[in-house]
Write an enzyme that holds these catalytic residues in place. Structure first.
Site, PDB file in Angstrom:
ATOM      1  N   ASN A  93      38.164  37.085  42.351  1.00  0.00           N
ATOM      2  CA  ASN A  93      37.723  37.335  40.974  1.00  0.00           C
ATOM      3  C   ASN A  93      36.255  36.956  40.837  1.00  0.00           C
ATOM      4  O   ASN A  93      35.770  36.134  41.607  1.00  0.00           O
ATOM      5  CB  ASN A  93      38.533  36.456  40.002  1.00  0.00           C
ATOM      6  CG  ASN A  93      39.983  36.865  39.926  1.00  0.00           C
ATOM      7  OD1 ASN A  93      40.306  38.036  39.989  1.00  0.00           O
ATOM      8  ND2 ASN A  93      40.850  35.874  39.792  1.00  0.00           N
TER       9      ASN A  93
ATOM     10  N   TYR B 257      40.247  36.189  29.462  1.00  0.00           N
ATOM     11  CA  TYR B 257      40.229  35.598  30.803  1.00  0.00           C
ATOM     12  C   TYR B 257      39.463  36.509  31.754  1.00  0.00           C
ATOM     13  O   TYR B 257      38.571  37.231  31.336  1.00  0.00           O
ATOM     14  CB  TYR B 257      41.662  35.227  31.260  1.00  0.00           C
ATOM     15  CG  TYR B 257      41.546  34.064  32.205  1.00  0.00           C
ATOM     16  CD1 TYR B 257      41.128  32.816  31.742  1.00  0.00           C
ATOM     17  CD2 TYR B 257      41.738  34.217  33.573  1.00  0.00           C
ATOM     18  CE1 TYR B 257      40.904  31.770  32.607  1.00  0.00           C
ATOM     19  CE2 TYR B 257      41.519  33.165  34.442  1.00  0.00           C
ATOM     20  CZ  TYR B 257      41.107  31.943  33.958  1.00  0.00           C
ATOM     21  OH  TYR B 257      40.868  30.914  34.816  1.00  0.00           O
TER      22      TYR B 257
ATOM     23  N   ARG C 200      33.492  25.354  41.010  1.00  0.00           N
ATOM     24  CA  ARG C 200      33.808  26.657  41.621  1.00  0.00           C
ATOM     25  C   ARG C 200      34.514  27.520  40.589  1.00  0.00           C
ATOM     26  O   ARG C 200      35.724  27.660  40.578  1.00  0.00           O
ATOM     27  CB  ARG C 200      34.682  26.436  42.868  1.00  0.00           C
ATOM     28  CG  ARG C 200      34.694  27.600  43.841  1.00  0.00           C
ATOM     29  CD  ARG C 200      36.093  28.161  43.996  1.00  0.00           C
ATOM     30  NE  ARG C 200      36.611  28.699  42.745  1.00  0.00           N
ATOM     31  CZ  ARG C 200      37.871  28.928  42.468  1.00  0.00           C
ATOM     32  NH1 ARG C 200      38.791  28.653  43.331  1.00  0.00           N
ATOM     33  NH2 ARG C 200      38.255  29.439  41.297  1.00  0.00           N
TER      34      ARG C 200
ATOM     35  N   GLU D 267      41.512  22.551  37.629  1.00  0.00           N
ATOM     36  CA  GLU D 267      41.133  23.961  37.652  1.00  0.00           C
ATOM     37  C   GLU D 267      39.684  24.142  38.095  1.00  0.00           C
ATOM     38  O   GLU D 267      38.771  23.511  37.547  1.00  0.00           O
ATOM     39  CB  GLU D 267      41.301  24.511  36.222  1.00  0.00           C
ATOM     40  CG  GLU D 267      40.983  25.960  36.053  1.00  0.00           C
ATOM     41  CD  GLU D 267      42.014  26.873  36.679  1.00  0.00           C
ATOM     42  OE1 GLU D 267      43.186  26.484  36.786  1.00  0.00           O
ATOM     43  OE2 GLU D 267      41.631  27.989  37.083  1.00  0.00           O
ATOM     44  N   ASP D 268      39.502  25.005  39.076  1.00  0.00           N
ATOM     45  CA  ASP D 268      38.153  25.399  39.512  1.00  0.00           C
ATOM     46  C   ASP D 268      37.263  24.236  39.932  1.00  0.00           C
ATOM     47  O   ASP D 268      36.065  24.187  39.624  1.00  0.00           O
ATOM     48  CB  ASP D 268      37.471  26.274  38.436  1.00  0.00           C
ATOM     49  CG  ASP D 268      38.060  27.692  38.422  1.00  0.00           C
ATOM     50  OD1 ASP D 268      39.001  27.953  39.207  1.00  0.00           O
ATOM     51  OD2 ASP D 268      37.589  28.535  37.657  1.00  0.00           O
TER      52      ASP D 268
ATOM     53  N   ASP E 197      46.030  24.706  40.015  1.00  0.00           N
ATOM     54  CA  ASP E 197      46.431  26.109  39.900  1.00  0.00           C
ATOM     55  C   ASP E 197      45.791  26.982  40.976  1.00  0.00           C
ATOM     56  O   ASP E 197      46.391  27.942  41.450  1.00  0.00           O
ATOM     57  CB  ASP E 197      46.065  26.639  38.514  1.00  0.00           C
ATOM     58  CG  ASP E 197      46.688  27.991  38.262  1.00  0.00           C
ATOM     59  OD1 ASP E 197      47.905  28.110  38.466  1.00  0.00           O
ATOM     60  OD2 ASP E 197      45.962  28.924  37.910  1.00  0.00           O
ATOM     61  N   ASP E 198      44.549  26.645  41.352  1.00  0.00           N
ATOM     62  CA  ASP E 198      43.859  27.466  42.364  1.00  0.00           C
ATOM     63  C   ASP E 198      44.595  27.406  43.699  1.00  0.00           C
ATOM     64  O   ASP E 198      44.592  28.366  44.458  1.00  0.00           O
ATOM     65  CB  ASP E 198      42.419  26.980  42.544  1.00  0.00           C
ATOM     66  CG  ASP E 198      41.705  26.956  41.213  1.00  0.00           C
ATOM     67  OD1 ASP E 198      41.661  28.003  40.566  1.00  0.00           O
ATOM     68  OD2 ASP E 198      41.240  25.875  40.803  1.00  0.00           O
TER      69      ASP E 198
ATOM     70  N   LYS F 141      42.261  29.355  29.956  1.00  0.00           N
ATOM     71  CA  LYS F 141      43.580  29.116  30.578  1.00  0.00           C
ATOM     72  C   LYS F 141      44.581  28.620  29.550  1.00  0.00           C
ATOM     73  O   LYS F 141      45.745  29.027  29.545  1.00  0.00           O
ATOM     74  CB  LYS F 141      43.436  28.077  31.697  1.00  0.00           C
ATOM     75  CG  LYS F 141      42.971  28.702  32.997  1.00  0.00           C
ATOM     76  CD  LYS F 141      44.078  28.703  34.044  1.00  0.00           C
ATOM     77  CE  LYS F 141      43.899  29.847  34.994  1.00  0.00           C
ATOM     78  NZ  LYS F 141      44.085  29.534  36.399  1.00  0.00           N
TER      79      LYS F 141
HETATM   80  P1  NAD Z   1      36.983  28.437  47.964  1.00  0.00           P
HETATM   81  O1  NAD Z   1      35.542  28.226  47.710  1.00  0.00           O
HETATM   82  O2  NAD Z   1      37.879  27.257  48.058  1.00  0.00           O
HETATM   83  O3  NAD Z   1      37.167  29.294  49.319  1.00  0.00           O
HETATM   84  C1  NAD Z   1      36.426  30.425  49.638  1.00  0.00           C
HETATM   85  C2  NAD Z   1      36.647  30.725  51.117  1.00  0.00           C
HETATM   86  O4  NAD Z   1      36.024  31.971  51.418  1.00  0.00           O
HETATM   87  C3  NAD Z   1      36.061  29.696  52.062  1.00  0.00           C
HETATM   88  O5  NAD Z   1      36.968  29.451  53.096  1.00  0.00           O
HETATM   89  C4  NAD Z   1      34.838  30.396  52.632  1.00  0.00           C
HETATM   90  O6  NAD Z   1      34.545  29.988  53.946  1.00  0.00           O
HETATM   91  C5  NAD Z   1      35.305  31.833  52.632  1.00  0.00           C
HETATM   92  N1  NAD Z   1      34.194  32.767  52.678  1.00  0.00           N
HETATM   93  C6  NAD Z   1      33.016  32.731  52.025  1.00  0.00           C
HETATM   94  N2  NAD Z   1      32.252  33.763  52.375  1.00  0.00           N
HETATM   95  C7  NAD Z   1      32.958  34.477  53.288  1.00  0.00           C
HETATM   96  C8  NAD Z   1      32.701  35.645  54.030  1.00  0.00           C
HETATM   97  N3  NAD Z   1      31.564  36.310  53.885  1.00  0.00           N
HETATM   98  N4  NAD Z   1      33.661  36.085  54.869  1.00  0.00           N
HETATM   99  C9  NAD Z   1      34.819  35.426  54.998  1.00  0.00           C
HETATM  100  N5  NAD Z   1      35.117  34.320  54.309  1.00  0.00           N
HETATM  101  C10 NAD Z   1      34.198  33.839  53.465  1.00  0.00           C
HETATM  102  O7  NAD Z   1      37.474  29.402  46.824  1.00  0.00           O
HETATM  103  P2  NAD Z   1      38.985  29.733  46.417  1.00  0.00           P
HETATM  104  O8  NAD Z   1      39.450  28.821  45.338  1.00  0.00           O
HETATM  105  O9  NAD Z   1      39.822  29.836  47.625  1.00  0.00           O
HETATM  106  O10 NAD Z   1      38.790  31.158  45.721  1.00  0.00           O
HETATM  107  C11 NAD Z   1      38.336  32.262  46.492  1.00  0.00           C
HETATM  108  C12 NAD Z   1      38.422  33.518  45.644  1.00  0.00           C
HETATM  109  O11 NAD Z   1      39.772  33.755  45.295  1.00  0.00           O
HETATM  110  C13 NAD Z   1      37.641  33.458  44.342  1.00  0.00           C
HETATM  111  O12 NAD Z   1      36.978  34.688  44.141  1.00  0.00           O
HETATM  112  C14 NAD Z   1      38.685  33.291  43.303  1.00  0.00           C
HETATM  113  O13 NAD Z   1      38.319  33.901  42.071  1.00  0.00           O
HETATM  114  C15 NAD Z   1      39.840  34.017  43.922  1.00  0.00           C
HETATM  115  N6  NAD Z   1      41.114  33.549  43.382  1.00  0.00           N
HETATM  116  C16 NAD Z   1      41.935  34.482  42.830  1.00  0.00           C
HETATM  117  C17 NAD Z   1      43.129  34.116  42.293  1.00  0.00           C
HETATM  118  C18 NAD Z   1      44.026  35.161  41.712  1.00  0.00           C
HETATM  119  O14 NAD Z   1      43.638  36.222  41.429  1.00  0.00           O
HETATM  120  N7  NAD Z   1      45.278  34.944  41.514  1.00  0.00           N
HETATM  121  C19 NAD Z   1      43.501  32.775  42.281  1.00  0.00           C
HETATM  122  C20 NAD Z   1      42.642  31.838  42.859  1.00  0.00           C
HETATM  123  C21 NAD Z   1      41.445  32.240  43.427  1.00  0.00           C
END
Ligand code: NAD
Length: 552
Positions: free
Chosen positions: A409, A104, A157, A246-247, A269-270, A175
């Site tokens: 991530n 993963y 995504r 997912e994603d 899950d996200d 997953k």
């Molecule tokens: P998403 O695309 O839905 O949201 C991303 C957000 O970040 C948006 O609101 C965007 O406007 C904002 N953004 C982009 N560039 C930015 C900047 N320069 N400054 C401030 N904000 C900015 O994506 P998501 O599903 O919310 O995932 C976001 C991140 O979180 C990813 O890297 C994902 O891998 C990570 N994530 C981690 C976990 C975990 O570790 N448990 C779980 C889910 C998502």
């Protein structure tokens, strides 16, 4: 104990040696006994020496360590999965801390980026926009009848890496491997699916080895129609299946969750898994800050699926502590790519509106930290290195124990590393990340950074749905999962700086979470299976163990 039945399979009743060797769910390779080789017509098809599973596993690890890169290790492990799933899970479970970053995040991210170039064998189902009208037929091509858990992506995504189109298949595959490794869902019950609705990624569109349709993303009604056909066809073909979205890109993720959560057994899950694992980390952190959730102010970097999902669950938790919904939302602030989310901003996406407070606009995170004086920073922006030294130092100036969660991530997107968080906060940060970081020694103390990984939550939720036959997955179940996960962190783990239990305990933890989630399913009248006297024992008894079964 392995009480789940063997998958329905023609080769068990009428074994044909070669076919058996080529079926990853049934293959035992060199571990087929003399007796099995005779009765299954395998004689001569294998080298003469019979090996034990342990000997096979030792060979796997010897080869694993010889692979020079993480990606090579990934390819090696997926190839093993394609040959012999029992040995794959035996190895993964016994080396979980080493294997999780390979099967993963972060390696799966690189694998998805290069999927067309490292492609070996198909796994799971691909349904494309050209399959409109025949999705049910495609589902019937899947050879296993009793699918219980589907992970589906449209690849828009992938982790923090953006649109990877059909290459996103690595995510459902990975997953579902975690469902099995972390909570013992029988691999025969699992089905990874990629909806290939095109990609807007120019690099992939121009790559002759890209595995998906080289066309732009389907949008609008045509996209919605394909999803509708997909969900309806799954419900008809696999009526007991949980569908985990997912994603997906956030413009679709929130909409689809809202549309299907009461119609199907589904969750995202996200949005929801991330929320639960983060809330669990915060609950654990309260044991170090010695106060209540309502004493905190949460500042998010990123207002997408993860951020808003976490915000919503924190709000539910604050309401439980006695706050009004309005007061609870006032505790959560968001900075997105345009700056602080406030009421005066125009054209805010619908999911951000509840958190658009009546407050002066601030252009960036540093300004928001200075003005709002948060106690916790939660990074879910997909933007690496955004928790800079001045920002972390400011958090440490404002708080005795600043909570710094760098959840983006893969590793390259983490808002700050573990080492940076501890160094810049003078060793006072309560830190966790999305991707794993090595232990850090600072001022003579060794910290083991926790991984706020959804795999602490979704496998247990899935196990509960399978074991109780739950018809829906509710927010209350994620709340129960979060509280239960927090309760599993031992004082020793907490003293090491961990706000999550050690990964090595994840199967034990998943069973406890499944029992807590199952309890909610029974209380909400959603379970189809009669309630067992001992829910935890029920969950444990359902868990697949990767040990070879005898065929004679
Ligand atoms: P998403 O695309 O839905 O949201 C991303 C957000 O970040 C948006 O609101 C965007 O406007 C904002 N953004 C982009 N560039 C930015 C900047 N320069 N400054 C401030 N904000 C900015 O994506 P998501 O599903 O919310 O995932 C976001 C991140 O979180 C990813 O890297 C994902 O891998 C990570 N994530 C981690 C976990 C975990 O570790 N448990 C779980 C889910 C998502």
């Amino acid at each position: 104990m392995n009480t789940q039945p063997l998958p329905t399979h023609p080769f068990v009743a009428f074994p044909n040696g070669v076919d058996l060797l080529h079926d990853p769910l049934l293959n035992k390779g060199t571990a087929f006994s003399e007796e099995e080789r005779l009765s299954l017509r395998l004689c001569g098809l294998l080298p003469p020496r019979v090996l034990t599973q342990e000997q096979q596993a030792a060979r796997i690890m010897e080869n694993f360590y010889k692979k020079p890169t993480m990606l090579e290790k990934y390819i090696f492990m997926v190839s093993l999965q394609d040959r012999n799933e029992t040995l794959f899970y035996h190895t993964v479970i016994n080396h979980l801390e080493e294997m999780m970053p390979i099967i993963y995040t972060p390696t799966v991210g690189q694998a998805c980026q290069e999927y067309g170039h490292i492609y070996r064998r198909p796994r799971g189902l691909y349904i494309s926009s050209q399959d409109r009208g025949r999705v049910a037929d495609i589902l019937h091509n899947w050879p296993y009848e009793d699918v219980r858990v589907i992970v589906v992506t449209d690849g828009e995504r992938i982790l923090g890496l953006g649109d990877l189109g059909a290459n996103g298949m690595g995510i459902p595959v990975g997953k579902l491997s975690l469902y099995t490794a972390c909570a013992g869902i029988n691999p025969a019950y699992t089905l990874p699916i990629t909806l290939d609705v095109g990609t807007n990624n120019e690099t992939l569109l121009n790559d002759p080895l890209y595995i998906g349709l080289p066309q732009r993303r389907l949008r609008g009604q045509a996209y919605d129609d394909l999803i509708e056909e997909f969900v309806t066809a799954v419900q008809a073909r696999f009526p007991r299946a949980l569908i985990q979205f997912e994603d997906f890109g956030n413009s679709n993720a929130f909409r689809l969750l809202k549309k299907y959560r009461d119609r199907a057994c589904t969750f995202n899950d996200d949005v929801q898994g991330t929320a639960a694992v983060t809330l669990a980390g915060l609950y654990t952190a309260l044991r170090l800050t010695h106060n209540r959730l309502s004493d905190h102010t949460f500042l998010f970097l990123g207002a997408g699926e993860a951020g808003i999902g976490i915000g919503d669950l924190i709000v539910s938790a604050l309401i439980e502590e006695g706050l009004t919904p309005e007061a609870a939302r006032q505790k959560c602030w968001f900075v997105d790519s345009q700056g602080l989310v406030v009421k005066s901003r125009e054209n805010l996406a619908e999911h951000k509106l509840p958190y658009a407070h009546d407050y002066p606009f601030l252009p960036d995170l540093a300004a928001a930290v200075a003005a709002l004086r948060p106690t916790a920073l939660i990074g879910v922006s997909g933007q690496g290195q955004t928790f800079t030294q001045p920002i972390v130092a400011k958090m440490a100036q404002l708080n005795e124990k600043p909570i710094i969660l760098a959840l983006s991530n893969p590793t390259s997107k983490a808002e700050c590393t573990a080492e940076e968080a501890y160094r810049w906060s003078d060793g006072r940060a309560i830190y966790a990340s999305g991707s794993p970081f090595d232990p850090v020694t600072f001022n003579g103390q060794t910290f083991i950074p926790g991984q706020g990984n959804n795999s602490y939550i979704f496998p247990g939720v899935g196990l509960s749905v399978v074991a109780c036959g739950s018809r829906h997955v509710t927010d209350e179940m994620f709340m129960a999962a979060a509280k239960t996960l927090a309760s599993t962190v031992t004082p020793q783990e907490l003293a090491q700086g961990r706000i999550y239990p050690a990964l090595t305990r994840i199967r034990e933890v998943s069973a406890v979470i499944a029992a807590a989630v199952g309890q909610v399913a029974y209380e909400q009248g959603l379970a189809a299976v009669p309630k067992p006297d001992d829910l935890l024992a029920h969950m444990q008894a359902q868990m697949y163990e990767p040990v070879y079964q005898s065929y004679v």
